[in-house]
Design a protein around this motif. Structure first.
Motif, PDB file in Angstrom:
ATOM      1  N   LEU A 105       0.800  -1.226   0.000  1.00 28.25           N
ATOM      2  CA  LEU A 105       0.000   0.000   0.000  1.00 28.25           C
ATOM      3  C   LEU A 105       0.831   1.273   0.000  1.00 28.25           C
ATOM      4  O   LEU A 105       0.285   2.359  -0.165  1.00 28.25           O
ATOM      5  N   GLY A 106       2.144   1.153   0.195  1.00 35.31           N
ATOM      6  CA  GLY A 106       3.005   2.329   0.116  1.00 35.31           C
ATOM      7  C   GLY A 106       3.039   3.202   1.355  1.00 35.31           C
ATOM      8  O   GLY A 106       3.428   4.366   1.290  1.00 35.31           O
ATOM      9  N   PHE A 107       2.638   2.660   2.503  1.00 33.08           N
ATOM     10  CA  PHE A 107       2.759   3.399   3.755  1.00 33.08           C
ATOM     11  C   PHE A 107       4.214   3.378   4.212  1.00 33.08           C
ATOM     12  O   PHE A 107       5.027   2.606   3.697  1.00 33.08           O
ATOM     13  N   GLN A 108       4.530   4.203   5.193  1.00 34.65           N
ATOM     14  CA  GLN A 108       5.854   4.231   5.812  1.00 34.65           C
ATOM     15  C   GLN A 108       5.687   4.006   7.305  1.00 34.65           C
ATOM     16  O   GLN A 108       4.626   4.285   7.877  1.00 34.65           O
ATOM     17  N   LEU A 109       6.753   3.531   7.929  1.00 34.36           N
ATOM     18  CA  LEU A 109       6.720   3.376   9.384  1.00 34.36           C
ATOM     19  C   LEU A 109       6.616   4.741  10.044  1.00 34.36           C
ATOM     20  O   LEU A 109       7.207   5.721   9.584  1.00 34.36           O
ATOM     21  N   PHE A 110       5.881   4.788  11.127  1.00 33.65           N
ATOM     22  CA  PHE A 110       5.814   5.983  11.961  1.00 33.65           C
ATOM     23  C   PHE A 110       6.308   5.562  13.330  1.00 33.65           C
ATOM     24  O   PHE A 110       5.876   4.545  13.867  1.00 33.65           O
ATOM     25  N   GLY A 111       7.237   6.313  13.876  1.00 36.78           N
ATOM     26  CA  GLY A 111       7.794   5.921  15.160  1.00 36.78           C
ATOM     27  C   GLY A 111       8.713   4.725  15.001  1.00 36.78           C
ATOM     28  O   GLY A 111       9.251   4.468  13.930  1.00 36.78           O
ATOM     29  N   SER A 112       8.839   3.966  16.058  1.00 34.62           N
ATOM     30  CA  SER A 112       9.746   2.824  16.070  1.00 34.62           C
ATOM     31  C   SER A 112       8.996   1.532  15.773  1.00 34.62           C
ATOM     32  O   SER A 112       7.928   1.297  16.326  1.00 34.62           O
TER      33      SER A 112
ATOM     34  N   VAL B  87      -5.150   6.411  -6.586  1.00 34.82           N
ATOM     35  CA  VAL B  87      -4.961   5.432  -5.502  1.00 34.82           C
ATOM     36  C   VAL B  87      -5.393   4.054  -5.973  1.00 34.82           C
ATOM     37  O   VAL B  87      -4.679   3.061  -5.780  1.00 34.82           O
ATOM     38  N   TYR B  88      -6.539   3.989  -6.612  1.00 32.22           N
ATOM     39  CA  TYR B  88      -7.059   2.722  -7.119  1.00 32.22           C
ATOM     40  C   TYR B  88      -6.081   2.080  -8.106  1.00 32.22           C
ATOM     41  O   TYR B  88      -5.744   0.900  -7.985  1.00 32.22           O
ATOM     42  N   GLN B  89      -5.602   2.851  -9.059  1.00 37.10           N
ATOM     43  CA  GLN B  89      -4.677   2.315 -10.060  1.00 37.10           C
ATOM     44  C   GLN B  89      -3.357   1.889  -9.422  1.00 37.10           C
ATOM     45  O   GLN B  89      -2.782   0.863  -9.799  1.00 37.10           O
ATOM     46  N   THR B  90      -2.874   2.647  -8.468  1.00 36.73           N
ATOM     47  CA  THR B  90      -1.638   2.287  -7.757  1.00 36.73           C
ATOM     48  C   THR B  90      -1.796   0.936  -7.062  1.00 36.73           C
ATOM     49  O   THR B  90      -0.898   0.100  -7.117  1.00 36.73           O
ATOM     50  N   PHE B  91      -2.935   0.718  -6.436  1.00 33.87           N
ATOM     51  CA  PHE B  91      -3.185  -0.566  -5.778  1.00 33.87           C
ATOM     52  C   PHE B  91      -3.306  -1.693  -6.796  1.00 33.87           C
ATOM     53  O   PHE B  91      -2.798  -2.793  -6.569  1.00 33.87           O
ATOM     54  N   LEU B  92      -3.973  -1.429  -7.905  1.00 34.36           N
ATOM     55  CA  LEU B  92      -4.058  -2.457  -8.953  1.00 34.36           C
ATOM     56  C   LEU B  92      -2.669  -2.815  -9.465  1.00 34.36           C
ATOM     57  O   LEU B  92      -2.352  -3.999  -9.648  1.00 34.36           O
ATOM     58  N   ASP B  93      -1.827  -1.801  -9.689  1.00 30.66           N
ATOM     59  CA  ASP B  93      -0.464  -2.039 -10.169  1.00 30.66           C
ATOM     60  C   ASP B  93       0.346  -2.860  -9.174  1.00 30.66           C
ATOM     61  O   ASP B  93       1.218  -3.637  -9.570  1.00 30.66           O
ATOM     62  N   ALA B  94       0.059  -2.681  -7.878  1.00 34.92           N
ATOM     63  CA  ALA B  94       0.767  -3.432  -6.822  1.00 34.92           C
ATOM     64  C   ALA B  94       0.111  -4.784  -6.565  1.00 34.92           C
ATOM     65  O   ALA B  94       0.501  -5.504  -5.655  1.00 34.92           O
TER      66      ALA B  94
END
Length: 118
Positions: free
Chosen positions: A25-32, A75-82
């Motif tokens: 989904l392309g999220f990043q870690l937040f915190g530790s 967002v939809y297309q990015t998820f489909l591509d992934a």
């Protein structure tokens, strides 16, 4: 004054949840990432928190989050591509409540619905 909301969702396996949100989904870690039994991820202005629930039965999980976006088609297309699986009852479409939206399930069957106002 209320300023933000950070939903807390259940997860069975932190590594699987982290892999899905970061690599699919392309999220990043937040915190530790070292918090025992807890995970925080963010993308743009959205932050999701997860707590460990090893005995969670995904078929009985009713965790749900509605995430608003101003670029639903991208967002939809990015998820489909992934190769993110789009929920069979949540395909991208315009809804009668004036939202364009779609839904996915994470590995623990938390329902994520993404929507944009029409």
């Amino acid at each position: 004054m209320l300023t933000n909301i950070n939903p807390k969702l259940p997860m069975r396996d932190k590594k699987i949840t982290m892999d899905f949100y970061l690599n699919k989904l392309g999220f990043q870690l937040f915190g530790s990432p070292n918090y025992d039994g807890y995970l925080m991820v963010q993308k743009d202005q959205i932050q999701l928190h997860f707590f460990e629930f090893k005995n969670l039965n995904p078929d009985e999980n009713y965790g749900q989050v509605y995430i608003r976006t101003n670029s639903i088609d991208t967002v939809y297309q990015t998820f489909l591509d992934a190769k993110v699986w789009i929920h069979s009852n949540g395909q991208l479409e315009n809804k009668p409540w004036q939202q364009r939206e779609f839904s996915i399930l994470d590995p623990d069957k938390n329902l994520l619905t993404f929507g944009q106002s029409l």
